[in-house]
Design a protein around this motif. Structure first.
Motif, PDB file in Angstrom:
ATOM      1  N   LEU A 274       0.867  -1.138   0.073  1.00  0.00           N
ATOM      2  CA  LEU A 274      -0.147  -0.201  -0.066  1.00  0.00           C
ATOM      3  C   LEU A 274       0.947   1.282  -0.060  1.00  0.00           C
ATOM      4  CD1 LEU A 274      -2.917  -1.037   2.369  1.00  0.00           C
ATOM      5  CD2 LEU A 274      -3.149  -0.577   0.049  1.00  0.00           C
ATOM      6  N   LEU A 275       1.916   1.073   0.403  1.00  0.00           N
ATOM      7  CA  LEU A 275       2.910   2.424   0.333  1.00  0.00           C
ATOM      8  C   LEU A 275       3.121   2.938  -0.989  1.00  0.00           C
ATOM      9  CD1 LEU A 275       4.887   4.210   2.102  1.00  0.00           C
ATOM     10  CD2 LEU A 275       6.741   2.720   1.530  1.00  0.00           C
TER      11      LEU A 275
ATOM     12  N   LEU B  13       0.435   4.612   9.394  1.00  0.00           N
ATOM     13  CA  LEU B  13      -0.878   5.270   8.549  1.00  0.00           C
ATOM     14  C   LEU B  13      -0.489   6.823   8.683  1.00  0.00           C
ATOM     15  CD1 LEU B  13      -3.603   2.991  10.257  1.00  0.00           C
ATOM     16  CD2 LEU B  13      -2.702   2.890   8.076  1.00  0.00           C
ATOM     17  N   LEU B  14      -0.247   7.128   9.809  1.00  0.00           N
ATOM     18  CA  LEU B  14      -0.099   8.694  10.149  1.00  0.00           C
ATOM     19  C   LEU B  14       0.760   9.184   8.902  1.00  0.00           C
ATOM     20  CD1 LEU B  14       0.070   9.067  13.932  1.00  0.00           C
ATOM     21  CD2 LEU B  14      -1.770   9.821  12.259  1.00  0.00           C
ATOM     22  N   GLY B  15       1.828   8.369   8.348  1.00  0.00           N
ATOM     23  CA  GLY B  15       2.857   8.418   7.365  1.00  0.00           C
ATOM     24  C   GLY B  15       2.079   8.574   6.027  1.00  0.00           C
ATOM     25  N   TRP B  16       1.158   7.649   5.832  1.00  0.00           N
ATOM     26  CA  TRP B  16       0.425   7.721   4.605  1.00  0.00           C
ATOM     27  C   TRP B  16      -0.506   8.896   4.451  1.00  0.00           C
ATOM     28  CZ3 TRP B  16      -1.589   1.902   4.596  1.00  0.00           C
ATOM     29  CH2 TRP B  16      -0.238   1.229   4.487  1.00  0.00           C
ATOM     30  N   LEU B  17      -1.025   9.452   5.737  1.00  0.00           N
ATOM     31  CA  LEU B  17      -2.005  10.473   5.741  1.00  0.00           C
ATOM     32  C   LEU B  17      -1.015  11.757   5.519  1.00  0.00           C
ATOM     33  CD1 LEU B  17      -4.581  11.864   6.520  1.00  0.00           C
ATOM     34  CD2 LEU B  17      -3.750  11.902   9.204  1.00  0.00           C
ATOM     35  N   GLU B  18      -0.037  11.820   6.095  1.00  0.00           N
ATOM     36  CA  GLU B  18       1.048  13.007   5.631  1.00  0.00           C
ATOM     37  C   GLU B  18       1.274  13.304   4.322  1.00  0.00           C
ATOM     38  OE1 GLU B  18       3.037  16.624   6.325  1.00  0.00           O
ATOM     39  OE2 GLU B  18       1.574  15.459   7.483  1.00  0.00           O
TER      40      GLU B  18
ATOM     41  N   ALA C 143      -6.476  13.278  -2.380  1.00  0.00           N
ATOM     42  CA  ALA C 143      -6.628  11.756  -1.945  1.00  0.00           C
ATOM     43  C   ALA C 143      -6.846  11.839  -0.269  1.00  0.00           C
ATOM     44  CB  ALA C 143      -5.291  10.997  -2.419  1.00  0.00           C
ATOM     45  N   TRP C 144      -7.442  10.746   0.141  1.00  0.00           N
ATOM     46  CA  TRP C 144      -7.901  10.555   1.385  1.00  0.00           C
ATOM     47  C   TRP C 144      -7.269   9.350   1.820  1.00  0.00           C
ATOM     48  CZ3 TRP C 144     -11.243  13.883   4.247  1.00  0.00           C
ATOM     49  CH2 TRP C 144     -11.811  14.946   3.438  1.00  0.00           C
ATOM     50  N   LEU C 145      -7.255   9.093   3.084  1.00  0.00           N
ATOM     51  CA  LEU C 145      -7.044   7.950   3.994  1.00  0.00           C
ATOM     52  C   LEU C 145      -8.320   7.738   4.616  1.00  0.00           C
ATOM     53  CD1 LEU C 145      -5.134   5.589   5.134  1.00  0.00           C
ATOM     54  CD2 LEU C 145      -4.672   6.858   7.001  1.00  0.00           C
ATOM     55  N   VAL C 146      -8.749   6.416   4.320  1.00  0.00           N
ATOM     56  CA  VAL C 146     -10.258   5.807   4.826  1.00  0.00           C
ATOM     57  C   VAL C 146      -9.742   4.693   5.383  1.00  0.00           C
ATOM     58  CG1 VAL C 146     -12.410   5.212   4.176  1.00  0.00           C
ATOM     59  CG2 VAL C 146     -11.239   6.726   2.902  1.00  0.00           C
TER      60      VAL C 146
ATOM     61  N   GLN D 243      -7.266  17.561   8.086  1.00  0.00           N
ATOM     62  CA  GLN D 243      -6.871  16.377   7.793  1.00  0.00           C
ATOM     63  C   GLN D 243      -7.783  15.655   6.782  1.00  0.00           C
ATOM     64  OE1 GLN D 243      -4.039  15.313   8.478  1.00  0.00           O
ATOM     65  NE2 GLN D 243      -3.496  15.593  10.829  1.00  0.00           N
ATOM     66  N   ARG D 244      -6.974  14.901   5.959  1.00  0.00           N
ATOM     67  CA  ARG D 244      -7.681  14.022   4.989  1.00  0.00           C
ATOM     68  C   ARG D 244      -7.958  12.672   5.242  1.00  0.00           C
ATOM     69  NH1 ARG D 244      -8.223  17.359   0.659  1.00  0.00           N
ATOM     70  NH2 ARG D 244      -8.966  15.921  -0.780  1.00  0.00           N
ATOM     71  N   LEU D 245      -8.600  12.478   6.319  1.00  0.00           N
ATOM     72  CA  LEU D 245      -8.653  11.333   6.920  1.00  0.00           C
ATOM     73  C   LEU D 245     -10.163  11.077   7.515  1.00  0.00           C
ATOM     74  CD1 LEU D 245      -7.537   8.902   8.768  1.00  0.00           C
ATOM     75  CD2 LEU D 245      -7.320  10.434  10.820  1.00  0.00           C
ATOM     76  N   ILE D 246     -10.593   9.964   7.004  1.00  0.00           N
ATOM     77  CA  ILE D 246     -11.980   9.360   7.455  1.00  0.00           C
ATOM     78  C   ILE D 246     -12.005   8.087   8.122  1.00  0.00           C
ATOM     79  CG2 ILE D 246     -14.302   8.883   6.468  1.00  0.00           C
ATOM     80  CD1 ILE D 246     -13.672  10.773   4.144  1.00  0.00           C
TER      81      ILE D 246
END
Length: 327
Positions: A120-121, A146-151, A158-161, A183-186
């Motif tokens: 997923l990276l 996951l926080l690295g992917w969010l950053e 794009a978002w992290l869901v 944050q683009r986090l859901i």
């Protein structure tokens, strides 16, 4: 096998196919806590009045406190399954979803493509959809990853869901506290699994104000039943039961691990509500257990896998032990 591999909980189908047996059926086909929150039957529910807006606010505040989130970023939905599918109309752009995981994750966003959890990276221009803890293998991705992917998605569309359906049993894995305006986090949370009351049909979406506003507009004035409001609020406020259940589930998962190990299986996963095992012929093992009135969960995409939920008590665990020993 197709009906049993689609999702868990098809106990009536199992009884029809394999018979009633000499003992009550044990349903280990889901990851639902067999020890349901005990207060539901003692709550008074007014079935004649429309659900109250204040009761919805109370529920979302109680859930937010349990999640460690800001109540302004929490919206209750009538089941996480519905909440996930509604997201397809909200998020634009390309998407990837972790595989293996929930079937819904691959269906909720148009043209989302499957990617192995270990790969997923990258793809910073694509929304990532995954479960943590994952289902069916119980894998937990470290929050720091996951926080690295969010950053990496901070300056993109794009978002992290993250589907945290099983995070109540392992609160340290949750990113709920990181949901914020910028944050683009859901995040999605499920009530029924940890609290063992799947029939309530209650879930939550956590996100920034724009996402929450979309959900509220689509859901309308009465998104939940009066029963869901009352049960959910009281359960999330029951801090002593929640703390004790987290300990009890870990202990019972270890007891299940011991039985599986004694019968030659290595338990896979770190989610205390279920375990995955690998065997040369999972279909044969599924059917053998079914003839002992024990329902488990096979998977059509991997004939070696069988998932087992937690037995409810020592008697059920001993029946599983005996059935696994019966060749």
């Amino acid at each position: 096998m197709n009906s049993f591999s689609f999702h868990g909980g098809r106990l009536a189908d199992a009884m029809a196919q394999f018979g009633m047996a000499n003992a009550p059926w044990i349903d280990l086909s889901t990851g639902i806590n067999p020890h349901g929150w005990p207060g539901a039957d003692n709550l008074a529910v007014d079935w004649q009045a429309l659900p109250d807006a204040g009761a919805l606010n109370d529920l979302e505040a109680a859930a937010a406190a349990c999640f460690g989130a800001n109540p302004a970023h929490v919206c209750a939905v009538p089941g996480t399954e519905i909440g996930l599918r509604m997201l397809g109309d909200i998020l634009p752009g390309p998407a990837i979803h972790a595989q293996p995981s929930y079937r819904t994750h691959g269906e909720m966003l148009p043209h989302s493509r499957p990617v192995a959890l270990t790969e997923l990276l990258g793809a910073e221009d694509a929304t990532i959809i995954l479960a943590n803890p994952n289902n069916p293998d119980g894998r937990i991705m470290p929050p720091a990853t996951l926080l690295g992917w969010l950053e990496a998605r901070r300056d993109s569309a794009a978002w992290l869901v993250v589907d945290e359906a099983f995070a109540d049993a392992s609160p340290g894995v949750s990113l709920a506290a990181h949901v914020d305006n910028g944050q683009r986090l859901i995040i999605f949370r499920s009530f029924g699994k940890f609290f063992g009351l799947a029939g309530v049909r209650l879930g939550f979406v956590l996100g920034p104000p724009g996402v929450i506003a979309h959900y509220r507009q689509r859901l309308g004035s009465w998104p939940l039943s009066a029963a869901a409001l009352a049960i959910g609020t009281a359960a999330y406020r029951d801090a002593d039961w929640i703390a004790a259940m987290r300990v009890a589930l870990r202990e019972q998962a270890h007891a299940l691990d011991a039985v599986l190990a004694r019968r030659g299986f290595s338990a896979i996963g770190a989610c205390p509500l279920f375990r995955l095992i690998e065997t040369a012929d999972a279909t044969a093992l599924f059917e053998r257990l079914a003839h002992h009135a024990i329902l488990t969960r096979p998977f059509d995409y991997d004939p070696r896998w069988l998932r087992l939920g937690l037995p409810a008590d020592r008697e059920a665990l001993d029946r599983l032990d005996a059935a696994l020993a019966d060749d």
